[in-house]
Design an enzyme around this catalytic site. Structure first.
Site, PDB file in Angstrom:
ATOM      1  N   ALA A   1       0.811  -1.214   0.000  1.00  0.00           N
ATOM      2  CA  ALA A   1       0.000   0.000   0.000  1.00  0.00           C
ATOM      3  C   ALA A   1       0.847   1.269   0.000  1.00  0.00           C
ATOM      4  O   ALA A   1       0.448   2.280  -0.569  1.00  0.00           O
ATOM      5  CB  ALA A   1      -0.938   0.000   1.194  1.00  0.00           C
TER       6      ALA A   1
ATOM      7  N   GLN B   1      -6.883  -0.361   5.235  1.00  0.00           N
ATOM      8  CA  GLN B   1      -7.506  -0.869   6.455  1.00  0.00           C
ATOM      9  C   GLN B   1      -8.986  -1.193   6.244  1.00  0.00           C
ATOM     10  O   GLN B   1      -9.639  -1.708   7.139  1.00  0.00           O
ATOM     11  CB  GLN B   1      -7.356   0.155   7.597  1.00  0.00           C
ATOM     12  CG  GLN B   1      -5.923   0.350   8.071  1.00  0.00           C
ATOM     13  CD  GLN B   1      -5.347  -0.867   8.789  1.00  0.00           C
ATOM     14  OE1 GLN B   1      -6.058  -1.825   9.116  1.00  0.00           O
ATOM     15  NE2 GLN B   1      -4.047  -0.849   9.035  1.00  0.00           N
TER      16      GLN B   1
ATOM     17  N   SER C   1      -3.400  -3.454   0.372  1.00  0.00           N
ATOM     18  CA  SER C   1      -2.215  -4.221   0.698  1.00  0.00           C
ATOM     19  C   SER C   1      -2.587  -5.662   1.012  1.00  0.00           C
ATOM     20  O   SER C   1      -3.620  -5.922   1.637  1.00  0.00           O
ATOM     21  CB  SER C   1      -1.549  -3.592   1.921  1.00  0.00           C
ATOM     22  OG  SER C   1      -0.383  -4.312   2.207  1.00  0.00           O
TER      23      SER C   1
ATOM     24  N   HIS D   1      -0.877  -7.929   2.874  1.00  0.00           N
ATOM     25  CA  HIS D   1      -0.540  -8.499   4.180  1.00  0.00           C
ATOM     26  C   HIS D   1      -1.507  -8.084   5.286  1.00  0.00           C
ATOM     27  O   HIS D   1      -1.395  -8.530   6.412  1.00  0.00           O
ATOM     28  CB  HIS D   1       0.914  -8.184   4.555  1.00  0.00           C
ATOM     29  CG  HIS D   1       1.150  -6.788   5.014  1.00  0.00           C
ATOM     30  ND1 HIS D   1       1.227  -6.457   6.346  1.00  0.00           N
ATOM     31  CD2 HIS D   1       1.322  -5.639   4.330  1.00  0.00           C
ATOM     32  CE1 HIS D   1       1.446  -5.151   6.457  1.00  0.00           C
ATOM     33  NE2 HIS D   1       1.515  -4.640   5.239  1.00  0.00           N
TER      34      HIS D   1
ATOM     35  N   THR E   1       8.701  -7.386 -13.415  1.00  0.00           N
ATOM     36  CA  THR E   1       8.135  -8.707 -13.658  1.00  0.00           C
ATOM     37  C   THR E   1       7.006  -8.953 -12.666  1.00  0.00           C
ATOM     38  O   THR E   1       7.216  -8.818 -11.463  1.00  0.00           O
ATOM     39  CB  THR E   1       9.214  -9.778 -13.465  1.00  0.00           C
ATOM     40  OG1 THR E   1      10.263  -9.515 -14.388  1.00  0.00           O
ATOM     41  CG2 THR E   1       8.670 -11.167 -13.688  1.00  0.00           C
TER      42      THR E   1
ATOM     43  N   CYS F   1       3.713   1.518  11.923  1.00  0.00           N
ATOM     44  CA  CYS F   1       4.750   2.116  11.094  1.00  0.00           C
ATOM     45  C   CYS F   1       5.346   3.363  11.730  1.00  0.00           C
ATOM     46  O   CYS F   1       6.318   3.918  11.251  1.00  0.00           O
ATOM     47  CB  CYS F   1       4.198   2.462   9.730  1.00  0.00           C
ATOM     48  SG  CYS F   1       3.312   1.108   9.006  1.00  0.00           S
TER      49      CYS F   1
END
Lengths: 374, 391
Positions: free
Chosen positions: A69, A179, A197, A199, A235, A320
């Site tokens: 993200a 979120q 995102s 994860h 890739t 973060c």
């Protein structure tokens, strides 16, 4: 172990990890290669992308894969700013945003863009009147997240879109939905760009999505574009993409019941923490997955580390930016005992009632211990 | 009051003694579409009824079935008493929003004592009395409520959805479609299916001059036609040697003419072998050099097989419209070269001459044609979903 930091990151589901391993082994070809190994990889890539586009209810060509993200946010903001700077250099955002949005905006300010931030009301919602007053003729971009990562505030994207259109319908609307995915029903109808995102939804780390409406043109962040990577060079990481598609399918199949389950856990937790010693910052305008509270008399870092002794894992504000005081809460209240002592407990449908009850017990135990020491 | 689907037959209603043959095919088509749902089909000479718990899902799936004129959501009343018809009519309409309405009755059960017009009037009066703020409009009503009085039951309905018309797939037997990856041939296939033809496909490829992606594109096109009820095989012909031979040894501007003559010869053999009664293709008068009337004649010269060209008289834009409607356009425009675009002469002949063709073709090594049949790849459509286990 009691893991209650699911909004920082989630564990990868076994079935998803299986796909990751098998695709890595079985599909060695680069989807950009024209030989049969490449064609085979491309076939799977298209299939995975189709699955994702159906879940998000958008066109297959509107999915851009990124590393996560933060990259999606950077691509969206810089991509719009640099592509459309001739039309204007004004951007509007909010204090609800993730660091990857706020810091990109700071960078854009250094590049000569002007950024205005909408104020928050005491309930954590964006002050829509103020937002409206910020949008100008030279505004090119509005970026407001769908769900705030720290306290869990949801934003009314539909209303925000209407406000934008009323003032300047040329404005591009980006929303960080990292979120929101898996926690609410995601709707791309009102936005031009959206970040996701993997994860946060039980897929491996290192894969994200930028939804880019067909109507919007942006400057790529990473060049080296190919047929399979039309807006972001590189890739295509097939094992990650397939894992994400699978994780999103599993997420989507059980979305309603998972949200319901987490709402019950949330109620259990909030009732258990109903005490004057602390202040609960999350309210009924938040997703049930995130409970943010202020410890008032104890430093949040100390508390988070103290809980670790009992193998309980939670966060100070968002993972973060753990060592700074909360920008969101600062915008909501001036009370320093509240905006400097916040912690975030984030839940999952994998969380059990037993874990919540145990957490509440240890919470008070640690709280009293730390208070006594002080 | 049971909610069910009532199917009105399409053009097969023009059939007499063999109507049942058509209806049986329609039942088969419908059964294929409803796979996985819980349902029961009842049919007679005029109507078909589908009993299911998921009426709307079934309705959605049947919108692509040929042979259906109209699908209606009907309410079945077992009690044909006029009072009960009135009460049910009010029940059916009370939560629907409309301003004007009309009731129409048809009585296939002529032993029913009240005449159709009187039934309409009585039911209409009852609706007017029981639902507020509505009026009757016999010319242009918001809602037309049909009362169908039949021997076994009475049916009420006001929600109608257009069917695809045409004939049920398979009723006209099998044909072989020459399928390229382009826009036209798949549309020609769709139009043929609409007339009750079931299709197998022949695709000519020139690996390594053409790619596997081009083949996959053709497979997706054939798969798209499965949405309209066609189940069949794709015969993939390796055309490389023939094309190379023509390119190296024969008159350049006639290259496409020779190529197409070879394709027709191969298609005819496949058609015979699989029991297809015709060959169908997407040829369109004048679209390209190989589709002028003289070119078509020169190519057709190799076979007596019926060649059907559903698009012969269409404009390109009309073809594109159909392609978009049936969802093949976006696949067709994917940029992979097919065997017709790889070897193209600079100036293809527009009016090929048969005597030139015949003398030039003496150079051709016809043994190459026989070899081709040994490496035909046979792919079933709908193809099984691949790679699902990873997702």
């Amino acid at each position: 172990m009691i893991y209650l930091d699911y909004s920082a990151t989630t564990p990868v589901i076994d079935e998803v990890l299986d796909s990751y391993v098998h695709v890595t082994k079985d599909f060695i070809g680069n989807a950009n290669s024209i030989h049969s190994l490449g064609v085979r990889s491309k076939e799977l890539l298209l299939k995975a992308t189709k699955q994702i586009s159906e879940i998000l209810n958008c066109d297959i060509n509107e999915i851009v894969y990124t590393s996560g993200a933060s990259e999606s946010n950077s691509t969206a903001l810089k991509g719009v700013a640099f592509k459309h700077c001739k039309k204007g250099k004004h951007i509007v955002s909010s204090p609800l945003e993730h660091k990857s949005v706020l810091e990109t905006l700071k960078y854009l300010e250094m590049c000569g863009f002007e950024v205005s931030y909408a104020k928050l009301m005491p309930n954590g919602q964006i002050d829509l009147k103020h937002l409206e007053s910020l949008i100008r003729d030279d505004t090119i971009l509005v970026s407001i997240c769908a769900v705030n990562s720290e306290v869990g505030y949801k934003s009314p994207l539909k209303t925000i879109r209407q406000i934008i259109n009323k003032k300047n319908s040329n404005v591009i609307f980006h929303s960080d939905m990292t979120q929101a995915l898996g926690k609410t029903k995601v709707n791309l109808y009102d936005v031009d760009l959206a970040s996701f995102s993997g994860h946060k939804v039980y897929a491996p780390k290192g894969i994200g999505i930028l939804y880019k409406s067909k109507k919007v043109i942006i400057e790529p962040l990473i060049w080296g574009l190919t047929e399979n990577a039309k807006f972001r060079g590189g890739t295509p990481p097939l094992p990650l993409i397939v894992s994400l598609a699978k994780a999103m399918r599993i997420m989507n199949e059980n979305l309603d019941s998972n949200i319901k389950k987490v709402a019950q856990l949330n109620e259990l937790l909030i009732n258990g923490l109903n005490d004057d010693k602390i202040h609960i910052n999350s309210n009924n305008l938040c997703v049930p997955h995130i409970v943010n509270l202020s410890l008032k008399s104890i430093r949040s870092e100390t508390f988070v580390r103290a809980l670790e002794k009992y193998e309980i894992y939670i966060s100070t504000n968002s993972a973060c930016s753990s060592l700074e005081s909360s920008t969101v809460l600062k915008s909501v209240t001036d009370d320093k005992t509240i905006n400097t002592t916040s912690i975030r407990i984030s839940l999952s449908h994998f969380t059990t009632k037993l874990e919540i009850n145990e957490f509440i017990r240890i919470f008070y135990k640690v709280y009293d211990e730390l208070l006594f020491k002080k | 009051m049971e909610k069910l689907l009532l199917i009105k037959y399409g053009e097969l209603t023009t059939k007499g003694d063999n109507r049942n043959y058509f209806i049986c095919f329609l039942v088969k088509s419908i059964e294929n579409k409803l796979l996985g749902l819980n349902y029961k089909i009842e049919k007679d000479y005029y109507r078909m009824f589908i009993h299911t718990d998921d009426v709307y899902e079934a309705l959605n799936r049947l919108k692509n079935v040929f042979g259906i004129h109209e699908i209606v959501i009907a309410y079945k009343l077992n009690d044909s008493n006029i009072d009960s018809i009135c009460t049910s009519a009010v029940d059916v309409l009370k939560n629907v929003s409309f301003n004007t309405f009309k009731v129409e009755t048809n009585r296939s059960d002529k032993s029913y004592k009240i005449k159709s017009n009187d039934v309409s009037r009585t039911v209409g009066a009852s609706i007017l009395k029981n639902i507020n703020n509505i009026t009757v409009d016999v010319h242009n009503p918001d809602i037309l409520l049909n009362v169908e009085i039949r021997k076994e039951a009475v049916y009420l309905y006001y929600e109608r959805y257009a069917g695809m018309n045409g004939y049920p797939v398979g009723t006209m037997g099998k044909a072989l479609l020459m399928l390229s990856g382009g826009i036209d041939s798949v549309v020609a296939g769709y139009l043929s299916i609409k007339r009750g033809v079931s299709l197998d496909f022949v695709y000519f490829e020139s690996i390594p001059h053409t790619s596997l992606e081009a083949r996959n594109k053709v497979i997706s096109l054939a798969n798209t036609l499965c949405n309209y009820g066609n189940i069949g095989h794709i015969y993939v012909v390796n055309f490389t040697k023939i094309q190379e031979y023509i390119y190296k040894n024969m008159k350049g501007e006639y290259l496409i003419t020779f190529m197409r003559r070879m394709m027709y010869r191969i298609a005819e053999k496949i058609a015979e072998k699989i029991g297809a009664n015709a060959i169908i293709n997407g040829e369109n008068i004048g679209q390209v050099a190989s589709q002028t009337l003289t070119s078509i004649k020169a190519v057709n010269d190799v076979t007596n097989y019926p060649i059907i060209r559903p698009l012969a008289t269409y404009d390109k834009l009309e073809i594109i419209d159909v392609a978009k409607k049936i969802g093949t356009y976006n696949i067709s425009i994917l940029p992979y070269e097919d065997c017709c675009t790889v070897f193209v002469p600079k100036h293809p002949v527009i009016n090929p001459k048969l005597d030139v063709i015949h003398s030039e073709e003496e150079k051709f090594d016809f043994a190459l044609l026989d070899q081709i049949f040994e490496d035909i790849i046979n792919i079933e459509v709908p193809t099984k979903e691949r790679h699902n286990e990873y997702l």
